[in-house]
Motif scaffolding. Structure first.
Motif, PDB file in Angstrom:
ATOM      1  N   GLU A 370     -23.052 -15.335  95.804  1.00 56.67           N
ATOM      2  CA  GLU A 370     -23.221 -15.253  94.361  1.00 56.67           C
ATOM      3  C   GLU A 370     -22.624 -13.962  93.820  1.00 56.67           C
ATOM      4  O   GLU A 370     -22.720 -12.900  94.441  1.00 56.67           O
ATOM      5  CB  GLU A 370     -24.710 -15.321  93.995  1.00 56.67           C
ATOM      6  N   ASP A 371     -22.011 -14.114  92.654  1.00 53.46           N
ATOM      7  CA  ASP A 371     -21.488 -12.943  91.953  1.00 53.46           C
ATOM      8  C   ASP A 371     -22.664 -12.208  91.314  1.00 53.46           C
ATOM      9  O   ASP A 371     -23.393 -12.785  90.500  1.00 53.46           O
ATOM     10  CB  ASP A 371     -20.491 -13.389  90.884  1.00 53.46           C
ATOM     11  N   PRO A 372     -22.898 -10.940  91.658  1.00 51.38           N
ATOM     12  CA  PRO A 372     -24.064 -10.241  91.102  1.00 51.38           C
ATOM     13  C   PRO A 372     -24.023 -10.106  89.588  1.00 51.38           C
ATOM     14  O   PRO A 372     -25.054  -9.926  88.956  1.00 51.38           O
ATOM     15  CB  PRO A 372     -24.014  -8.868  91.791  1.00 51.38           C
ATOM     16  N   SER A 373     -22.822 -10.183  88.981  1.00 47.82           N
ATOM     17  CA  SER A 373     -22.731 -10.050  87.532  1.00 47.82           C
ATOM     18  C   SER A 373     -22.914 -11.373  86.804  1.00 47.82           C
ATOM     19  O   SER A 373     -22.983 -11.394  85.581  1.00 47.82           O
ATOM     20  CB  SER A 373     -21.365  -9.453  87.155  1.00 47.82           C
ATOM     21  N   ALA A 374     -22.973 -12.506  87.543  1.00 42.67           N
ATOM     22  CA  ALA A 374     -23.096 -13.822  86.919  1.00 42.67           C
ATOM     23  C   ALA A 374     -24.565 -14.138  86.634  1.00 42.67           C
ATOM     24  O   ALA A 374     -25.480 -13.556  87.209  1.00 42.67           O
ATOM     25  CB  ALA A 374     -22.482 -14.895  87.810  1.00 42.67           C
ATOM     26  N   ILE A 399     -27.403 -22.927  89.704  1.00 41.48           N
ATOM     27  CA  ILE A 399     -26.185 -23.227  88.951  1.00 41.48           C
ATOM     28  C   ILE A 399     -25.742 -21.964  88.217  1.00 41.48           C
ATOM     29  O   ILE A 399     -26.552 -21.303  87.557  1.00 41.48           O
ATOM     30  CB  ILE A 399     -26.429 -24.366  87.940  1.00 41.48           C
ATOM     31  N   GLU A 400     -24.470 -21.632  88.372  1.00 39.10           N
ATOM     32  CA  GLU A 400     -23.919 -20.490  87.634  1.00 39.10           C
ATOM     33  C   GLU A 400     -23.713 -20.895  86.175  1.00 39.10           C
ATOM     34  O   GLU A 400     -23.005 -21.850  85.876  1.00 39.10           O
ATOM     35  CB  GLU A 400     -22.592 -20.043  88.237  1.00 39.10           C
ATOM     36  N   LEU A 401     -24.345 -20.172  85.273  1.00 35.99           N
ATOM     37  CA  LEU A 401     -24.304 -20.504  83.850  1.00 35.99           C
ATOM     38  C   LEU A 401     -23.066 -19.875  83.216  1.00 35.99           C
ATOM     39  O   LEU A 401     -22.879 -18.657  83.258  1.00 35.99           O
ATOM     40  CB  LEU A 401     -25.568 -19.996  83.156  1.00 35.99           C
ATOM     41  N   ILE A 402     -22.219 -20.721  82.624  1.00 41.10           N
ATOM     42  CA  ILE A 402     -20.983 -20.250  81.990  1.00 41.10           C
ATOM     43  C   ILE A 402     -21.153 -20.126  80.482  1.00 41.10           C
ATOM     44  O   ILE A 402     -20.759 -19.142  79.875  1.00 41.10           O
ATOM     45  CB  ILE A 402     -19.810 -21.194  82.325  1.00 41.10           C
ATOM     46  N   GLU A 403     -21.769 -21.140  79.873  1.00 42.30           N
ATOM     47  CA  GLU A 403     -21.958 -21.117  78.418  1.00 42.30           C
ATOM     48  C   GLU A 403     -23.255 -21.830  78.080  1.00 42.30           C
ATOM     49  O   GLU A 403     -23.557 -22.888  78.642  1.00 42.30           O
ATOM     50  CB  GLU A 403     -20.773 -21.790  77.715  1.00 42.30           C
ATOM     51  N   ARG A 404     -24.004 -21.255  77.177  1.00 44.17           N
ATOM     52  CA  ARG A 404     -25.255 -21.856  76.752  1.00 44.17           C
ATOM     53  C   ARG A 404     -25.421 -21.654  75.256  1.00 44.17           C
ATOM     54  O   ARG A 404     -24.730 -20.848  74.632  1.00 44.17           O
ATOM     55  CB  ARG A 404     -26.439 -21.229  77.482  1.00 44.17           C
ATOM     56  N   THR A 405     -26.330 -22.392  74.674  1.00 46.74           N
ATOM     57  CA  THR A 405     -26.657 -22.238  73.261  1.00 46.74           C
ATOM     58  C   THR A 405     -28.069 -21.691  73.145  1.00 46.74           C
ATOM     59  O   THR A 405     -28.812 -21.608  74.131  1.00 46.74           O
ATOM     60  CB  THR A 405     -26.552 -23.581  72.525  1.00 46.74           C
ATOM     61  N   ALA A 406     -28.440 -21.327  71.934  1.00 40.99           N
ATOM     62  CA  ALA A 406     -29.790 -20.806  71.718  1.00 40.99           C
ATOM     63  C   ALA A 406     -30.844 -21.899  71.838  1.00 40.99           C
ATOM     64  O   ALA A 406     -32.020 -21.613  72.076  1.00 40.99           O
ATOM     65  CB  ALA A 406     -29.874 -20.132  70.344  1.00 40.99           C
ATOM     66  N   ASP A 407     -30.433 -23.156  71.685  1.00 39.17           N
ATOM     67  CA  ASP A 407     -31.364 -24.282  71.746  1.00 39.17           C
ATOM     68  C   ASP A 407     -31.402 -24.825  73.176  1.00 39.17           C
ATOM     69  O   ASP A 407     -30.376 -25.281  73.700  1.00 39.17           O
ATOM     70  CB  ASP A 407     -30.913 -25.373  70.775  1.00 39.17           C
ATOM     71  N   PRO A 408     -32.560 -24.801  73.857  1.00 33.20           N
ATOM     72  CA  PRO A 408     -32.613 -25.347  75.227  1.00 33.20           C
ATOM     73  C   PRO A 408     -32.424 -26.860  75.260  1.00 33.20           C
ATOM     74  O   PRO A 408     -32.119 -27.416  76.308  1.00 33.20           O
ATOM     75  CB  PRO A 408     -33.997 -24.932  75.726  1.00 33.20           C
ATOM     76  N   ASN A 409     -32.619 -27.537  74.123  1.00 32.17           N
ATOM     77  CA  ASN A 409     -32.424 -28.986  74.071  1.00 32.17           C
ATOM     78  C   ASN A 409     -30.989 -29.321  73.707  1.00 32.17           C
ATOM     79  O   ASN A 409     -30.722 -30.143  72.834  1.00 32.17           O
ATOM     80  CB  ASN A 409     -33.389 -29.602  73.050  1.00 32.17           C
ATOM     81  N   ASP A 410     -30.063 -28.668  74.362  1.00 31.24           N
ATOM     82  CA  ASP A 410     -28.654 -28.879  74.074  1.00 31.24           C
ATOM     83  C   ASP A 410     -27.908 -28.978  75.403  1.00 31.24           C
ATOM     84  O   ASP A 410     -28.497 -28.824  76.476  1.00 31.24           O
ATOM     85  CB  ASP A 410     -28.109 -27.720  73.238  1.00 31.24           C
ATOM     86  N   TRP A 411     -26.626 -29.259  75.334  1.00 32.38           N
ATOM     87  CA  TRP A 411     -25.804 -29.355  76.540  1.00 32.38           C
ATOM     88  C   TRP A 411     -25.202 -28.004  76.852  1.00 32.38           C
ATOM     89  O   TRP A 411     -24.585 -27.379  75.997  1.00 32.38           O
ATOM     90  CB  TRP A 411     -24.708 -30.405  76.347  1.00 32.38           C
ATOM     91  N   TRP A 412     -25.386 -27.549  78.094  1.00 29.23           N
ATOM     92  CA  TRP A 412     -24.863 -26.270  78.536  1.00 29.23           C
ATOM     93  C   TRP A 412     -23.726 -26.503  79.523  1.00 29.23           C
ATOM     94  O   TRP A 412     -23.546 -27.599  80.046  1.00 29.23           O
ATOM     95  CB  TRP A 412     -25.950 -25.423  79.196  1.00 29.23           C
ATOM     96  N   THR A 413     -22.986 -25.448  79.806  1.00 31.87           N
ATOM     97  CA  THR A 413     -21.863 -25.521  80.743  1.00 31.87           C
ATOM     98  C   THR A 413     -22.166 -24.647  81.952  1.00 31.87           C
ATOM     99  O   THR A 413     -22.613 -23.502  81.802  1.00 31.87           O
ATOM    100  CB  THR A 413     -20.558 -25.043  80.079  1.00 31.87           C
ATOM    101  N   GLY A 414     -21.918 -25.202  83.157  1.00 32.77           N
ATOM    102  CA  GLY A 414     -22.198 -24.449  84.372  1.00 32.77           C
ATOM    103  C   GLY A 414     -21.214 -24.771  85.480  1.00 32.77           C
ATOM    104  O   GLY A 414     -20.344 -25.644  85.344  1.00 32.77           O
ATOM    105  N   ARG A 415     -21.363 -24.069  86.602  1.00 38.11           N
ATOM    106  CA  ARG A 415     -20.485 -24.254  87.754  1.00 38.11           C
ATOM    107  C   ARG A 415     -21.342 -24.350  89.013  1.00 38.11           C
ATOM    108  O   ARG A 415     -22.263 -23.552  89.222  1.00 38.11           O
ATOM    109  CB  ARG A 415     -19.503 -23.091  87.879  1.00 38.11           C
ATOM    110  N   LEU A 416     -21.015 -25.343  89.870  1.00 35.68           N
ATOM    111  CA  LEU A 416     -21.744 -25.542  91.117  1.00 35.68           C
ATOM    112  C   LEU A 416     -20.797 -26.142  92.144  1.00 35.68           C
ATOM    113  O   LEU A 416     -20.102 -27.119  91.848  1.00 35.68           O
ATOM    114  CB  LEU A 416     -22.946 -26.481  90.890  1.00 35.68           C
TER     115      LEU A 416
END
Length: 429
Positions: A370-374, A399-416
Motif C-alpha cells: 500500500e502507498d502510505p500517502s493513499a 480499496i484505494e479511494l481515488i475520488e469520492r463525494t461528500a454524500d456517502p449515498n453516491d458512486w465513488w471511484t476506487g482501485r483494487l
C-alpha cells in the motif's frame, strides 16, 4: 577612431602586451589608484540611481493608471445584471433602461448594495487620486530623473579623462623603456641619433602624463566630496513625493474602511477565506465549473451513454446515484447509474445480446503493498460489477479511494488489484 588615433594604438600595442606579460615594468601611483577605485564606486552608484529613479517614476504612473482601470472593471462586475438580449415592455412613465433593470431584478440575484457602494467609492477614490498625483510626475522627471542623468553624463566626461590618462601612461612607459635600452647598449653613430630622438619623445610623454595625472589627483577628491551635495536634492525630492503619496492614499483609504463592506477586524487571509467559504455551496451546484459532470445521453445505440426514447428510467432522474445507507447485515439497495441504464436499454432494443457473458466469480485479493500517502476504505459487503466501469470486490477488501463525494449515498471511484472503477459508496467504510 581617427587615423592618428589608430596609429598611436598600434604603436602602444607591443609595450601593452609586454607589460601585461610581465616582461616590461609599469609605472604605478598608489594615490591615484585609490582615487580611481573610489570614482568607480561613485560611477556605479550614479548609474544605479538614474535607472532606479526612472523606474520609480514609471512605476508610479503605472500604479495610478492600473488602479483606475481596476476600479472601472470592478464596478462593471458589481453592476446589476440586466437582460440585454430582451426588450421588455416599459410601463407608463418608465424608460426602456428602467424596464430592463426592473425585469432583470426579477430574474437575477443582484449585487449586495454595500458591495456596489464600496465599488463605486473605490472608483471615485482611484480617479481622484490619479488626477491629484499625476501632475507631480513632472516634478519627479525634473527634480529626480533629469539630475541623475546629468550626473551620469558628467561622470562620463571624467571617465574619458581617465582613459586618456591610461594612454599617456603607456606612452610614458614605452618611451622610458626605449631610452633605457639605448643607454645600456654600446651605441653607434646611428644609435646616438636614435637616443636623441627617444629622449625628446620621452620628455614630451613625461610632461603630458604628469599633467593629466596631477590634474586627476587634484580634482578627483573635490568631485568625490561633492557627490553627497549633488545627490542630496534628488533624495529630498524622492522623500517628499513618497510622503505625499502616502498621505493621499492613507486619507483616501481611511475613508473607505468606514464602509460596511470592509471588515478591518480580520486579516487579509482570514477575510479571503471567509468570503470564499460563503460562496462554496453556491459553486457546488454549478455544473459549468466542474469536470466529470454527467453529460447529455448520446443518441448512438452503441454508446454506453445511450438511453432509448420512451423507455422507463428505473433511476431517480434528479439523483441517479442515490441509495440507502447500510443499516443491516444484508447489502443495501442502490439505484442504477446512468451507465447501467444504458446497458439495460440497449438489451431491450437489441435482444439478449451479451446475456450469455458471465462475469468471473469474485476472488479474494492477495495483500498488496500500500502507498502510505493513499486513502483506503474497507468493503462491508460483496459487490459484483453490473456494467463496464464498475469495480468488483469482496467483503473486507481494502480499496484505494481515488475520488469520492461528500454524500456517502453516491458512486465513488476506487482501485483494487490493478483495476479502477466505480462502486456504491455505502458498501464501504
Amino acid at each position: 577612431m581617427s587615423l592618428r588615433g589608430f596609429s598611436k594604438a598600434v604603436a602602444r600595442l607591443p609595450h601593452l602586451v609586454m607589460s601585461k606579460s610581465g616582461y616590461s615594468s609599469e609605472t604605478t601611483d598608489p594615490e591615484y589608484t585609490d582615487l580611481e577605485e573610489r570614482f568607480k564606486l561613485l560611477d556605479a552608484s550614479a548609474r544605479k540611481l538614474s535607472e532606479d529613479s526612472k523606474k520609480f517614476k514609471d512605476a508610479l504612473s503605472s500604479l495610478l493608471a492600473h488602479q483606475e482601470s481596476f476600479a472601472a472593471t470592478l464596478l462593471e462586475v458589481y453592476s446589476p445584471i440586466t437582460p440585454h438580449l430582451t426588450s421588455p415592455v416599459a410601463a407608463d412613465g418608465e424608460s426602456p433602461m428602467e424596464a430592463r433593470i426592473s425585469s432583470g431584478s426579477k430574474s437575477y440575484k443582484q449585487t449586495e448594495p454595500i458591495s456596489l457602494q464600496a465599488a463605486q467609492e473605490f472608483a471615485n477614490f482611484s480617479q481622484a487620486t490619479r488626477q491629484f498625483l499625476l501632475p507631480d510626475l513632472e516634478t519627479i522627471e525634473r527634480r529626480l530623473v533629469a539630475p541623475s542623468m546629468d550626473l551620469v553624463l558628467l561622470l562620463d566626461n571624467v571617465k574619458k579623462v581617465i582613459i586618456k590618462r591610461g594612454h599617456k601612461l603607456l606612452d610614458y612607459d614605452r618611451h622610458r623603456e626605449a631610452v633605457k635600452k639605448l643607454k645600456e647598449k654600446e651605441r653607434s653613430v646611428s644609435d646616438e641619433k636614435s637616443l636623441g630622438k627617444a629622449e625628446i619623445a620621452f620628455d614630451q610623454a613625461s610632461r603630458e602624463y604628469n599633467h593629466i595625472n596631477n590634474l586627476l589627483k587634484s580634482e578627483l577628491p573635490v568631485l568625490l566630496q561633492l557627490k553627497a551635495p549633488f545627490i542630496d536634492p534628488c533624495f529630498q525630492t524622492l522623500f517628499w513625493y513618497q510622503l505625499k503619496v502616502h498621505q493621499v492614499l492613507s486619507q483616501a483609504y481611511g475613508d473607505l474602511i468606514k464602509l460596511p463592506a470592509f471588515d478591518v477586524s480580520l486579516s487579509a487571509a482570514v477575510g479571503f477565506e471567509t468570503k470564499v467559504a460563503a460562496q462554496a455551496a453556491l459553486l457546488d451546484d454549478l455544473s459549468l465549473v466542474y469536470r466529470n459532470r454527467k453529460s447529455v445521453p448520446s443518441n448512438n445505440p452503441l454508446s454506453p451513454d445511450y438511453v432509448a426514447p420512451g423507455l422507463p428510467d428505473t433511476a431517480d432522474a434528479s439523483s441517479p446515484h442515490k441509495f440507502q445507507s447500510p443499516q443491516h447485515a444484508e447489502p443495501p439497495s442502490y439505484a442504477t447509474s446512468s451507465q447501467h441504464q444504458s446497458v439495460n436499454s440497449f438489451k431491450q432494443l437489441h435482444g439478449s445480446y451479451g446475456s450469455s457473458i458471465q462475469h468471473p466469480p469474485l476472488e479474494r485479493a492477495y495483500p498488496e503493498t500500500e502507498d502510505p500517502s493513499a486513502t483506503f476504505v474497507t468493503a462491508l459487503y460483496d459487490y459484483q460489477a453490473q456494467a463496464d466501469g464498475d469495480l468488483s470486490f469482496m467483503r473486507d477488501d481494502r480499496i484505494e479511494l481515488i475520488e469520492r463525494t461528500a454524500d456517502p449515498n453516491d458512486w465513488w471511484t476506487g482501485r483494487l488489484r490493478g483495476a479502477t472503477g466505480i462502486f456504491p459508496g455505502n458498501y464501504v467504510a
